[in-house]
Design a protein around this motif. Sequence first.
Motif, PDB file in Angstrom:
ATOM      1  N   ALA A  14     -70.313  20.684  63.134  1.00 13.03           N
ATOM      2  CA  ALA A  14     -71.251  19.316  62.930  1.00 13.03           C
ATOM      3  C   ALA A  14     -70.500  18.147  63.282  1.00 13.03           C
ATOM      4  O   ALA A  14     -71.091  17.222  63.842  1.00 13.03           O
ATOM      5  N   ILE A  15     -69.146  17.969  63.034  1.00 13.80           N
ATOM      6  CA  ILE A  15     -68.344  17.039  63.259  1.00 13.80           C
ATOM      7  C   ILE A  15     -68.321  16.657  64.771  1.00 13.80           C
ATOM      8  O   ILE A  15     -68.522  15.516  65.331  1.00 13.80           O
ATOM      9  N   ASP A  16     -68.154  17.896  65.627  1.00  5.28           N
ATOM     10  CA  ASP A  16     -67.985  17.656  67.201  1.00  5.28           C
ATOM     11  C   ASP A  16     -69.472  17.159  67.735  1.00  5.28           C
ATOM     12  O   ASP A  16     -69.463  16.592  68.374  1.00  5.28           O
ATOM     13  N   ALA A  17     -70.586  17.641  66.998  1.00  2.00           N
ATOM     14  CA  ALA A  17     -71.806  17.305  67.454  1.00  2.00           C
ATOM     15  C   ALA A  17     -71.958  15.948  67.209  1.00  2.00           C
ATOM     16  O   ALA A  17     -72.676  14.940  68.158  1.00  2.00           O
ATOM     17  N   GLN A  24     -71.940   9.730  69.149  1.00  2.00           N
ATOM     18  CA  GLN A  24     -71.212   8.610  68.745  1.00  2.00           C
ATOM     19  C   GLN A  24     -70.615   8.255  70.417  1.00  2.00           C
ATOM     20  O   GLN A  24     -70.744   7.288  70.815  1.00  2.00           O
ATOM     21  N   LEU A  25     -70.159   9.162  71.054  1.00  2.00           N
ATOM     22  CA  LEU A  25     -69.463   8.803  72.580  1.00  2.00           C
ATOM     23  C   LEU A  25     -70.351   8.563  73.444  1.00  2.00           C
ATOM     24  O   LEU A  25     -70.348   7.719  74.201  1.00  2.00           O
ATOM     25  N   ALA A  26     -71.861   9.427  73.240  1.00  2.00           N
ATOM     26  CA  ALA A  26     -72.847   8.859  74.097  1.00  2.00           C
ATOM     27  C   ALA A  26     -73.432   7.577  73.890  1.00  2.00           C
ATOM     28  O   ALA A  26     -73.949   6.942  74.600  1.00  2.00           O
ATOM     29  N   LYS A  27     -73.459   7.245  72.522  1.00  2.00           N
ATOM     30  CA  LYS A  27     -74.253   5.884  72.274  1.00  2.00           C
ATOM     31  C   LYS A  27     -73.137   4.747  72.613  1.00  2.00           C
ATOM     32  O   LYS A  27     -73.448   3.550  72.857  1.00  2.00           O
ATOM     33  N   PHE A  28     -71.585   4.712  71.949  1.00  2.00           N
ATOM     34  CA  PHE A  28     -70.703   3.808  71.993  1.00  2.00           C
ATOM     35  C   PHE A  28     -69.533   4.009  72.964  1.00  2.00           C
ATOM     36  O   PHE A  28     -68.875   3.032  73.109  1.00  2.00           O
ATOM     37  N   GLY A  29     -69.520   5.017  73.517  1.00  2.00           N
ATOM     38  CA  GLY A  29     -68.360   5.367  74.573  1.00  2.00           C
ATOM     39  C   GLY A  29     -66.975   5.348  73.684  1.00  2.00           C
ATOM     40  O   GLY A  29     -67.243   5.613  72.490  1.00  2.00           O
ATOM     41  N   ASP A  30     -65.764   5.650  74.330  1.00  2.49           N
ATOM     42  CA  ASP A  30     -64.671   5.741  73.552  1.00  2.49           C
ATOM     43  C   ASP A  30     -64.346   4.420  73.068  1.00  2.49           C
ATOM     44  O   ASP A  30     -64.263   3.515  73.889  1.00  2.49           O
ATOM     45  N   GLN A  31     -63.952   4.440  71.903  1.00  2.00           N
ATOM     46  CA  GLN A  31     -63.724   3.206  70.999  1.00  2.00           C
ATOM     47  C   GLN A  31     -62.144   2.982  70.668  1.00  2.00           C
ATOM     48  O   GLN A  31     -61.445   4.003  70.223  1.00  2.00           O
ATOM     49  N   GLU A  32     -61.853   1.689  70.757  1.00  4.22           N
ATOM     50  CA  GLU A  32     -60.557   1.473  70.048  1.00  4.22           C
ATOM     51  C   GLU A  32     -60.589   0.299  69.154  1.00  4.22           C
ATOM     52  O   GLU A  32     -61.194  -0.751  69.633  1.00  4.22           O
ATOM     53  N   HIS A  33     -60.070   0.509  68.055  1.00  3.86           N
ATOM     54  CA  HIS A  33     -60.026  -0.560  66.893  1.00  3.86           C
ATOM     55  C   HIS A  33     -58.801  -0.696  66.423  1.00  3.86           C
ATOM     56  O   HIS A  33     -58.084   0.125  66.202  1.00  3.86           O
ATOM     57  N   PRO A  34     -58.328  -1.830  65.492  1.00  5.59           N
ATOM     58  CA  PRO A  34     -57.125  -1.742  64.663  1.00  5.59           C
ATOM     59  C   PRO A  34     -57.399  -1.117  63.364  1.00  5.59           C
ATOM     60  O   PRO A  34     -58.739  -1.079  62.915  1.00  5.59           O
TER      61      PRO A  34
END
Length: 110
Positions: free
Chosen positions: A17-20, A25-35
Amino acid sequence: MYPTLFSTPGVKDFAEAIDAERQRQLAKFGDQEHPDGTGGLTQSIEADKAREGCQAAFARGEGTWMHVLIEEVFEAFAEDDPAKLRAELLQVAAVCAAWIYDIDRRHDNA
């Protein structure tokens, strides 16, 4: 869908479920980086309060999954060391897995 890699009840379903969700999330936002935004004095104080609240609730016989998860989340928020933060976030994930498994078992027995 995946080979069986997990022996703890409910963890395979949780991981799938986490993988799905991560794929969504990746499809919607792409790979993200935040502090991280963790490790402040306020977060440390809140972690202490969450820990005390959880212990008090269980001492009264009123402890819930919410108490456990809040304690773990606030402990993660209090960490500024990346290795310790990672360990706390794994604890958050493990509590989520246990809580979801408990919900699923209740639903299966209903």
